[in-house]
Design a protein around this motif. Sequence first.
Motif, PDB file in Angstrom:
ATOM      1  N   GLY A  99       0.826  -1.214   0.000  1.00 57.65           N
ATOM      2  CA  GLY A  99       0.000   0.000   0.000  1.00 57.65           C
ATOM      3  C   GLY A  99       0.854   1.255   0.000  1.00 57.65           C
ATOM      4  O   GLY A  99       1.990   1.263   0.480  1.00 57.65           O
ATOM      5  N   GLY A 100       0.253   2.316  -0.545  1.00 53.62           N
ATOM      6  CA  GLY A 100       0.966   3.583  -0.664  1.00 53.62           C
ATOM      7  C   GLY A 100       1.427   4.149   0.676  1.00 53.62           C
ATOM      8  O   GLY A 100       2.494   4.754   0.784  1.00 53.62           O
ATOM      9  N   LYS A 101       0.625   3.928   1.699  1.00 57.06           N
ATOM     10  CA  LYS A 101       0.940   4.469   3.021  1.00 57.06           C
ATOM     11  C   LYS A 101       2.318   4.072   3.531  1.00 57.06           C
ATOM     12  O   LYS A 101       2.960   4.830   4.246  1.00 57.06           O
ATOM     13  CB  LYS A 101      -0.076   3.894   4.014  1.00 57.06           C
ATOM     14  N   MET A 104       5.173   6.386   2.707  1.00 58.34           N
ATOM     15  CA  MET A 104       5.284   7.643   3.471  1.00 58.34           C
ATOM     16  C   MET A 104       5.823   7.363   4.868  1.00 58.34           C
ATOM     17  O   MET A 104       6.643   8.105   5.399  1.00 58.34           O
ATOM     18  CB  MET A 104       3.971   8.427   3.483  1.00 58.34           C
ATOM     19  N   PHE A 125      -3.145  14.533   3.398  1.00 61.08           N
ATOM     20  CA  PHE A 125      -3.416  13.186   3.902  1.00 61.08           C
ATOM     21  C   PHE A 125      -2.967  13.121   5.369  1.00 61.08           C
ATOM     22  O   PHE A 125      -1.813  13.442   5.681  1.00 61.08           O
ATOM     23  CB  PHE A 125      -2.653  12.180   3.023  1.00 61.08           C
ATOM     24  N   TYR A 128       0.517  11.928   7.012  1.00 61.26           N
ATOM     25  CA  TYR A 128       1.792  12.654   6.952  1.00 61.26           C
ATOM     26  C   TYR A 128       2.126  13.222   8.338  1.00 61.26           C
ATOM     27  O   TYR A 128       3.181  12.951   8.896  1.00 61.26           O
ATOM     28  CB  TYR A 128       1.758  13.834   5.959  1.00 61.26           C
ATOM     29  N   ASN A 171       2.037  16.485  -2.769  1.00 61.11           N
ATOM     30  CA  ASN A 171       1.015  15.540  -3.224  1.00 61.11           C
ATOM     31  C   ASN A 171       0.155  16.233  -4.283  1.00 61.11           C
ATOM     32  O   ASN A 171      -0.565  17.160  -3.974  1.00 61.11           O
ATOM     33  CB  ASN A 171       0.164  15.131  -1.999  1.00 61.11           C
ATOM     34  N   ASN A 175      -5.210  14.756  -2.149  1.00 59.29           N
ATOM     35  CA  ASN A 175      -6.259  14.423  -1.194  1.00 59.29           C
ATOM     36  C   ASN A 175      -6.076  15.403  -0.041  1.00 59.29           C
ATOM     37  O   ASN A 175      -4.940  15.544   0.424  1.00 59.29           O
ATOM     38  CB  ASN A 175      -6.029  12.977  -0.698  1.00 59.29           C
ATOM     39  N   ASP A 204       4.064  12.349  -3.441  1.00 59.90           N
ATOM     40  CA  ASP A 204       2.978  11.361  -3.369  1.00 59.90           C
ATOM     41  C   ASP A 204       2.166  11.491  -4.647  1.00 59.90           C
ATOM     42  O   ASP A 204       1.394  12.428  -4.820  1.00 59.90           O
ATOM     43  CB  ASP A 204       2.136  11.652  -2.119  1.00 59.90           C
ATOM     44  N   ILE A 206       0.045   9.164  -5.974  1.00 57.99           N
ATOM     45  CA  ILE A 206      -0.910   8.060  -6.038  1.00 57.99           C
ATOM     46  C   ILE A 206      -2.137   8.371  -6.911  1.00 57.99           C
ATOM     47  O   ILE A 206      -2.796   7.460  -7.399  1.00 57.99           O
ATOM     48  CB  ILE A 206      -1.314   7.606  -4.613  1.00 57.99           C
ATOM     49  N   TYR A 207      -2.419   9.672  -7.110  1.00 56.86           N
ATOM     50  CA  TYR A 207      -3.564  10.039  -7.972  1.00 56.86           C
ATOM     51  C   TYR A 207      -3.108  10.499  -9.363  1.00 56.86           C
ATOM     52  O   TYR A 207      -3.848  11.216 -10.051  1.00 56.86           O
ATOM     53  CB  TYR A 207      -4.392  11.151  -7.309  1.00 56.86           C
ATOM     54  N   LEU A 233       6.066   8.082  -4.284  1.00 54.80           N
ATOM     55  CA  LEU A 233       5.059   7.197  -3.695  1.00 54.80           C
ATOM     56  C   LEU A 233       3.966   6.977  -4.744  1.00 54.80           C
ATOM     57  O   LEU A 233       3.419   7.940  -5.283  1.00 54.80           O
ATOM     58  CB  LEU A 233       4.472   7.859  -2.448  1.00 54.80           C
ATOM     59  N   SER A 237      -3.853   1.127  -5.556  1.00 59.19           N
ATOM     60  CA  SER A 237      -5.119   1.238  -4.827  1.00 59.19           C
ATOM     61  C   SER A 237      -6.192   2.020  -5.576  1.00 59.19           C
ATOM     62  O   SER A 237      -7.329   1.564  -5.705  1.00 59.19           O
ATOM     63  CB  SER A 237      -4.901   1.922  -3.479  1.00 59.19           C
ATOM     64  N   LYS A 238      -5.827   3.204  -6.054  1.00 60.81           N
ATOM     65  CA  LYS A 238      -6.840   4.100  -6.621  1.00 60.81           C
ATOM     66  C   LYS A 238      -7.046   3.808  -8.103  1.00 60.81           C
ATOM     67  O   LYS A 238      -8.171   3.636  -8.556  1.00 60.81           O
ATOM     68  CB  LYS A 238      -6.423   5.567  -6.429  1.00 60.81           C
ATOM     69  N   ARG A 246      -3.791  -4.138  -0.898  1.00 55.81           N
ATOM     70  CA  ARG A 246      -2.603  -3.579  -0.270  1.00 55.81           C
ATOM     71  C   ARG A 246      -1.370  -3.750  -1.163  1.00 55.81           C
ATOM     72  O   ARG A 246      -0.536  -4.633  -0.948  1.00 55.81           O
ATOM     73  CB  ARG A 246      -2.347  -4.167   1.142  1.00 55.81           C
ATOM     74  N   TYR A 324     -12.401  13.796  -5.064  1.00 56.52           N
ATOM     75  CA  TYR A 324     -12.909  14.508  -3.902  1.00 56.52           C
ATOM     76  C   TYR A 324     -13.318  15.935  -4.276  1.00 56.52           C
ATOM     77  O   TYR A 324     -12.629  16.576  -5.063  1.00 56.52           O
ATOM     78  CB  TYR A 324     -11.825  14.612  -2.818  1.00 56.52           C
TER      79      TYR A 324
HETATM   80  N1  PLP Z   1      -1.535   9.034  -0.407  1.00 57.05           N
HETATM   81  C1  PLP Z   1      -2.698   9.673  -0.513  1.00 57.05           C
HETATM   82  C2  PLP Z   1      -2.670  11.118  -0.873  1.00 57.05           C
HETATM   83  C3  PLP Z   1      -3.904   9.017  -0.270  1.00 57.05           C
HETATM   84  O1  PLP Z   1      -5.069   9.686  -0.374  1.00 57.05           O
HETATM   85  C4  PLP Z   1      -3.881   7.658   0.093  1.00 57.05           C
HETATM   86  C5  PLP Z   1      -5.127   6.933   0.394  1.00 57.05           C
HETATM   87  O2  PLP Z   1      -6.191   7.466   0.559  1.00 57.05           O
HETATM   88  C6  PLP Z   1      -2.636   7.028   0.191  1.00 57.05           C
HETATM   89  C7  PLP Z   1      -1.489   7.735  -0.075  1.00 57.05           C
HETATM   90  C8  PLP Z   1      -2.535   5.609   0.656  1.00 57.05           C
HETATM   91  O3  PLP Z   1      -2.861   4.684  -0.274  1.00 57.05           O
HETATM   92  P1  PLP Z   1      -2.956   3.148   0.091  1.00 57.05           P
HETATM   93  O4  PLP Z   1      -4.382   2.839   0.366  1.00 57.05           O
HETATM   94  O5  PLP Z   1      -2.415   2.447  -1.119  1.00 57.05           O
HETATM   95  O6  PLP Z   1      -2.100   2.886   1.291  1.00 57.05           O
END
Ligand code: PLP
Length: 387
Positions: A99-101, A104, A125, A128, A171, A175, A204, A206-207, A233, A237-238, A246, A324
Amino acid sequence: MLIPSQKMNHLGTESAFSVLAKAAKLSNEGKDIINLGIGQPDFKTPAHICESAIKAITDGNHGYTPANGILPLREAVCCDLEMRRGANINPDNVLIVPGGKVTMFFAIQIFGEPGTEIIYPDPGFPIYASAINYSGAKAVPLPLLEKNGFSFSADDLLALITDKTRLIIINSPANPTGGVTPKVEMDKLAKGLEAFPNVAIMSDEIYSRMLYDTAQHASMLAYPNLKDRVIILDGWSKTYAMTGWRLGYSVWPESLIEHATKLAINSHSCVNAPTQFAGIAALEGPQDAVDEMMAAFSKRRTVIVDALNNLPGFSCIMPGGAFYAFSNITQTGMTSMELQELLLNEAGVATIAGTSFGQYGEGYVRFSYANSTENILKALDRVKSIL
Ligand code: PLP
């Protein structure tokens, strides 16, 4: 009496999960809840991705893998980065993570310690700030303002750097705001960072594939002058509706990949093997499902923003990316948290207060449009009637 370490007092949380739990409780009590709080696509993981994971299990690919991930997956990540971001990355610099988290958390723990500072976007997010505080470093917020489309200004960011700064986090698309930082600001940041050679940057992304209209993703991988200190990162996921699988990845500079891999070995050993095979299928297989999902999000984005702008006391700018809408609610006379609670308890609509994303989120509420158009309209109708 048990005595947990002091640092546990500094760890925060992600309120989306507590809103989710509250919404589930109300739902179990028989209340009709529409969830506009959740940050996960309401689409199924495409079938060919699921099938490749099932095949991996039946083929016997269910043991430990190398801690950094199986080579074909890391190679697939590099091909994707070359195709979409024009970057030439060595698979040895890629770490597959659950997972992305995780990226970080690792980046922040590698740099954060008492006496240091880490700059992060606010609203942003929530993990952080949580992970920075846990590391003992000082969390320095970079305010993201509605008047700038919630994009950051490179000058504002550079002005926050001190001799204690070890890491900055950016990011885009973001988000919780959906803000997209234009390439000119990224260029300015990349140039400005030349004056601070000891500062690392975690971008980050991820989007990165969740963009609308003419918005374009500007990746931090585009700057050769920062090659030795950029951490990317990203994950599945998205983009591929794979939140529960994960699966994420990071790109690390030469000097950090060993630290990050050691953290992986100490924490999770490796990502579960079938999921890694699914990751290859996602990157190398047909992308129609991603396009269809984005077409649906694009329509809903217009629907939700129009409906929000029709609510008394609300005003919402059009987000350029992610899924969002971050609505200004100051004219309602309520705080973000008061409104979140009112909407959940009285209208049966789950949303997330802006303050869950930092102090600069006061005056805003995040609405996720990872729900059907029908539900979005129904939810905002209910909100209108209680307001
Ligand atoms: N980074 C951002 C900006 C996010 O919004 C999210 C999840 O909402 C993540 C990372 C984490 O992603 P993951 O669910 O793959 O851990």
